[in-house]
Design a protein around this motif. Sequence first.
Motif, PDB file in Angstrom:
ATOM      1  N   PRO A  80     -57.091 -23.803   9.408  1.00  9.21           N
ATOM      2  CA  PRO A  80     -57.022 -22.765   8.381  1.00  9.21           C
ATOM      3  C   PRO A  80     -55.586 -22.395   8.034  1.00  9.21           C
ATOM      4  O   PRO A  80     -54.692 -22.453   8.884  1.00  9.21           O
ATOM      5  CB  PRO A  80     -57.755 -21.582   9.023  1.00  9.21           C
ATOM      6  N   PRO A  81     -55.352 -22.011   6.790  1.00  8.75           N
ATOM      7  CA  PRO A  81     -54.028 -21.517   6.421  1.00  8.75           C
ATOM      8  C   PRO A  81     -53.793 -20.146   7.040  1.00  8.75           C
ATOM      9  O   PRO A  81     -54.739 -19.503   7.515  1.00  8.75           O
ATOM     10  CB  PRO A  81     -54.107 -21.426   4.888  1.00  8.75           C
ATOM     11  N   PRO A  82     -52.561 -19.687   7.025  1.00  9.04           N
ATOM     12  CA  PRO A  82     -52.290 -18.375   7.615  1.00  9.04           C
ATOM     13  C   PRO A  82     -52.869 -17.244   6.782  1.00  9.04           C
ATOM     14  O   PRO A  82     -52.989 -17.337   5.557  1.00  9.04           O
ATOM     15  CB  PRO A  82     -50.765 -18.307   7.652  1.00  9.04           C
ATOM     16  N   GLY A  83     -53.218 -16.178   7.470  1.00  5.67           N
ATOM     17  CA  GLY A  83     -53.684 -14.976   6.801  1.00  5.67           C
ATOM     18  C   GLY A  83     -52.540 -14.050   6.478  1.00  5.67           C
ATOM     19  O   GLY A  83     -51.371 -14.454   6.402  1.00  5.67           O
ATOM     20  N   GLN A  84     -52.834 -12.776   6.326  1.00  7.27           N
ATOM     21  CA  GLN A  84     -51.853 -11.803   5.869  1.00  7.27           C
ATOM     22  C   GLN A  84     -50.663 -11.676   6.810  1.00  7.27           C
ATOM     23  O   GLN A  84     -49.517 -11.571   6.365  1.00  7.27           O
ATOM     24  CB  GLN A  84     -52.527 -10.440   5.686  1.00  7.27           C
ATOM     25  N   SER A  85     -50.900 -11.700   8.111  1.00  2.09           N
ATOM     26  CA  SER A  85     -49.815 -11.505   9.085  1.00  2.09           C
ATOM     27  C   SER A  85     -49.125 -12.800   9.475  1.00  2.09           C
ATOM     28  O   SER A  85     -48.120 -12.777  10.177  1.00  2.09           O
ATOM     29  CB  SER A  85     -50.366 -10.830  10.336  1.00  2.09           C
ATOM     30  N   PRO A  99     -47.579 -25.853  -1.004  1.00  5.05           N
ATOM     31  CA  PRO A  99     -48.447 -27.037  -1.087  1.00  5.05           C
ATOM     32  C   PRO A  99     -49.878 -26.636  -1.434  1.00  5.05           C
ATOM     33  O   PRO A  99     -50.348 -25.567  -1.049  1.00  5.05           O
ATOM     34  CB  PRO A  99     -48.364 -27.642   0.310  1.00  5.05           C
ATOM     35  N   TYR A 100     -50.560 -27.528  -2.169  1.00  3.46           N
ATOM     36  CA  TYR A 100     -51.888 -27.213  -2.670  1.00  3.46           C
ATOM     37  C   TYR A 100     -52.883 -27.021  -1.533  1.00  3.46           C
ATOM     38  O   TYR A 100     -52.860 -27.749  -0.541  1.00  3.46           O
ATOM     39  CB  TYR A 100     -52.385 -28.315  -3.610  1.00  3.46           C
ATOM     40  N   LEU A 101     -53.734 -26.038  -1.695  1.00  2.00           N
ATOM     41  CA  LEU A 101     -54.809 -25.784  -0.748  1.00  2.00           C
ATOM     42  C   LEU A 101     -56.086 -26.469  -1.240  1.00  2.00           C
ATOM     43  O   LEU A 101     -56.256 -26.683  -2.445  1.00  2.00           O
ATOM     44  CB  LEU A 101     -55.030 -24.273  -0.607  1.00  2.00           C
ATOM     45  N   ARG A 154     -60.415 -18.977  -9.406  1.00  2.00           N
ATOM     46  CA  ARG A 154     -59.120 -18.381  -9.735  1.00  2.00           C
ATOM     47  C   ARG A 154     -58.279 -18.064  -8.506  1.00  2.00           C
ATOM     48  O   ARG A 154     -57.093 -17.807  -8.619  1.00  2.00           O
ATOM     49  CB  ARG A 154     -59.334 -17.108 -10.558  1.00  2.00           C
ATOM     50  N   GLY A 155     -58.883 -18.066  -7.348  1.00  2.00           N
ATOM     51  CA  GLY A 155     -58.122 -17.771  -6.145  1.00  2.00           C
ATOM     52  C   GLY A 155     -59.046 -17.618  -4.957  1.00  2.00           C
ATOM     53  O   GLY A 155     -60.251 -17.886  -5.032  1.00  2.00           O
ATOM     54  N   ALA A 156     -58.473 -17.183  -3.859  1.00  2.00           N
ATOM     55  CA  ALA A 156     -59.257 -16.945  -2.644  1.00  2.00           C
ATOM     56  C   ALA A 156     -58.596 -15.846  -1.839  1.00  2.00           C
ATOM     57  O   ALA A 156     -57.394 -15.591  -1.957  1.00  2.00           O
ATOM     58  CB  ALA A 156     -59.375 -18.223  -1.808  1.00  2.00           C
ATOM     59  N   LEU A 157     -59.402 -15.205  -1.021  1.00  2.00           N
ATOM     60  CA  LEU A 157     -58.939 -14.163  -0.116  1.00  2.00           C
ATOM     61  C   LEU A 157     -59.102 -14.666   1.313  1.00  2.00           C
ATOM     62  O   LEU A 157     -60.187 -15.097   1.705  1.00  2.00           O
ATOM     63  CB  LEU A 157     -59.743 -12.879  -0.317  1.00  2.00           C
ATOM     64  N   LEU A 158     -58.019 -14.616   2.069  1.00  2.00           N
ATOM     65  CA  LEU A 158     -58.028 -15.068   3.460  1.00  2.00           C
ATOM     66  C   LEU A 158     -57.957 -13.859   4.381  1.00  2.00           C
ATOM     67  O   LEU A 158     -57.102 -12.978   4.215  1.00  2.00           O
ATOM     68  CB  LEU A 158     -56.833 -15.989   3.716  1.00  2.00           C
ATOM     69  N   PHE A 159     -58.874 -13.835   5.351  1.00  2.00           N
ATOM     70  CA  PHE A 159     -58.968 -12.710   6.281  1.00  2.00           C
ATOM     71  C   PHE A 159     -58.718 -13.199   7.709  1.00  2.00           C
ATOM     72  O   PHE A 159     -59.058 -14.329   8.059  1.00  2.00           O
ATOM     73  CB  PHE A 159     -60.353 -12.066   6.201  1.00  2.00           C
ATOM     74  N   ARG A 164     -54.946 -11.921   2.536  1.00  2.00           N
ATOM     75  CA  ARG A 164     -53.906 -12.696   1.864  1.00  2.00           C
ATOM     76  C   ARG A 164     -54.529 -13.400   0.665  1.00  2.00           C
ATOM     77  O   ARG A 164     -55.562 -14.064   0.803  1.00  2.00           O
ATOM     78  CB  ARG A 164     -53.300 -13.736   2.801  1.00  2.00           C
ATOM     79  N   ALA A 165     -53.925 -13.256  -0.497  1.00  2.00           N
ATOM     80  CA  ALA A 165     -54.415 -13.919  -1.704  1.00  2.00           C
ATOM     81  C   ALA A 165     -53.711 -15.257  -1.871  1.00  2.00           C
ATOM     82  O   ALA A 165     -52.495 -15.358  -1.706  1.00  2.00           O
ATOM     83  CB  ALA A 165     -54.157 -13.048  -2.925  1.00  2.00           C
ATOM     84  N   VAL A 166     -54.485 -16.284  -2.193  1.00  2.00           N
ATOM     85  CA  VAL A 166     -53.927 -17.604  -2.477  1.00  2.00           C
ATOM     86  C   VAL A 166     -54.519 -18.101  -3.791  1.00  2.00           C
ATOM     87  O   VAL A 166     -55.579 -17.643  -4.228  1.00  2.00           O
ATOM     88  CB  VAL A 166     -54.204 -18.608  -1.344  1.00  2.00           C
ATOM     89  N   SER A 167     -53.806 -19.037  -4.417  1.00  2.00           N
ATOM     90  CA  SER A 167     -54.182 -19.516  -5.743  1.00  2.00           C
ATOM     91  C   SER A 167     -54.299 -21.036  -5.739  1.00  2.00           C
ATOM     92  O   SER A 167     -53.610 -21.717  -4.969  1.00  2.00           O
ATOM     93  CB  SER A 167     -53.112 -19.083  -6.746  1.00  2.00           C
ATOM     94  N   PRO A 168     -55.135 -21.597  -6.614  1.00  2.00           N
ATOM     95  CA  PRO A 168     -55.215 -23.064  -6.715  1.00  2.00           C
ATOM     96  C   PRO A 168     -53.904 -23.719  -7.115  1.00  2.00           C
ATOM     97  O   PRO A 168     -53.706 -24.907  -6.853  1.00  2.00           O
ATOM     98  CB  PRO A 168     -56.280 -23.285  -7.798  1.00  2.00           C
ATOM     99  N   SER A 169     -52.989 -22.961  -7.730  1.00  2.00           N
ATOM    100  CA  SER A 169     -51.712 -23.548  -8.145  1.00  2.00           C
ATOM    101  C   SER A 169     -50.613 -23.383  -7.108  1.00  2.00           C
ATOM    102  O   SER A 169     -49.485 -23.827  -7.323  1.00  2.00           O
ATOM    103  CB  SER A 169     -51.260 -22.938  -9.480  1.00  2.00           C
ATOM    104  N   ASP A 170     -50.913 -22.741  -5.974  1.00  2.00           N
ATOM    105  CA  ASP A 170     -49.924 -22.611  -4.902  1.00  2.00           C
ATOM    106  C   ASP A 170     -49.532 -23.989  -4.373  1.00  2.00           C
ATOM    107  O   ASP A 170     -50.367 -24.886  -4.288  1.00  2.00           O
ATOM    108  CB  ASP A 170     -50.483 -21.780  -3.745  1.00  2.00           C
TER     109      ASP A 170
END
Length: 229
Positions: free
Chosen positions: A34-39, A101-103, A135-140, A93-99
């Motif tokens: 998993p990618p990193p969350g908010q912290s 490196p791509y997620l 449009r995006g995702a929320l990581l918890f 943490r909010a992430v976007s499809p255009s971030d």
Amino acid sequence: MIAPAGGVDGIAAALFANGLVLRGGFNFTLGDAPPPGQSGAPAKSMLLVGQVGAASWPHFLRWREKQSRTIANPLDTWSREVIGAVAETFSARAVSPSDKPYLPFQQWAMRAEGLKPSPLGILMHPHYGLWHAYRGALLFEQELPLQALETPLHLCDACVEKPCLKSCPVDAYSAQGFAYQSCLAHVRGANGGPCRSGGCLDRNACPYGTAYRYPPEVQAFHMAAFAGL
């Protein structure tokens, strides 16, 4: 599907106020990376954020009226602002499809909603057809109460005629994949007016989810972004 409980309801309401919707989610497992969350710690769960039909379009237009016309990728910018504000409110943490490196948004979507790609590559939804987007995702950094997913019907399996592969004048989509350069040249060229003003002819030929089809002005906006016009 998302269980309607606790903070998830509040997240859904905050997004809905801007024309966006929760599109499913899942808890990461031991086999994931998993990618990193908010912290900065690894995220434990993910909620997808997207649009259905053109419900978000009026919200975007009201925002855009107040912005400089020179903003690059205004829809991405608006999406980041809206989803970012929701993320801050709900400690995500909010992430976007255009971030970069791509997620793996496509893989996340298939896992969260059980969808499969259409012949055009767009994921086919059993209700919205091809007229939806992420449009995006929320990581918890905590697990969320999510219900087990029921695998939906893949409408493309029942579609014999495949009109989505027969309407493009330059046969941009085929069993060999997407002929990007051919499509781009056509859209930019003298004969590409119908595509520029009304959107991809192959996509519009799909018989499913037509109640959610983007209006011509929305399709023209996306086609202009695609063609760099």
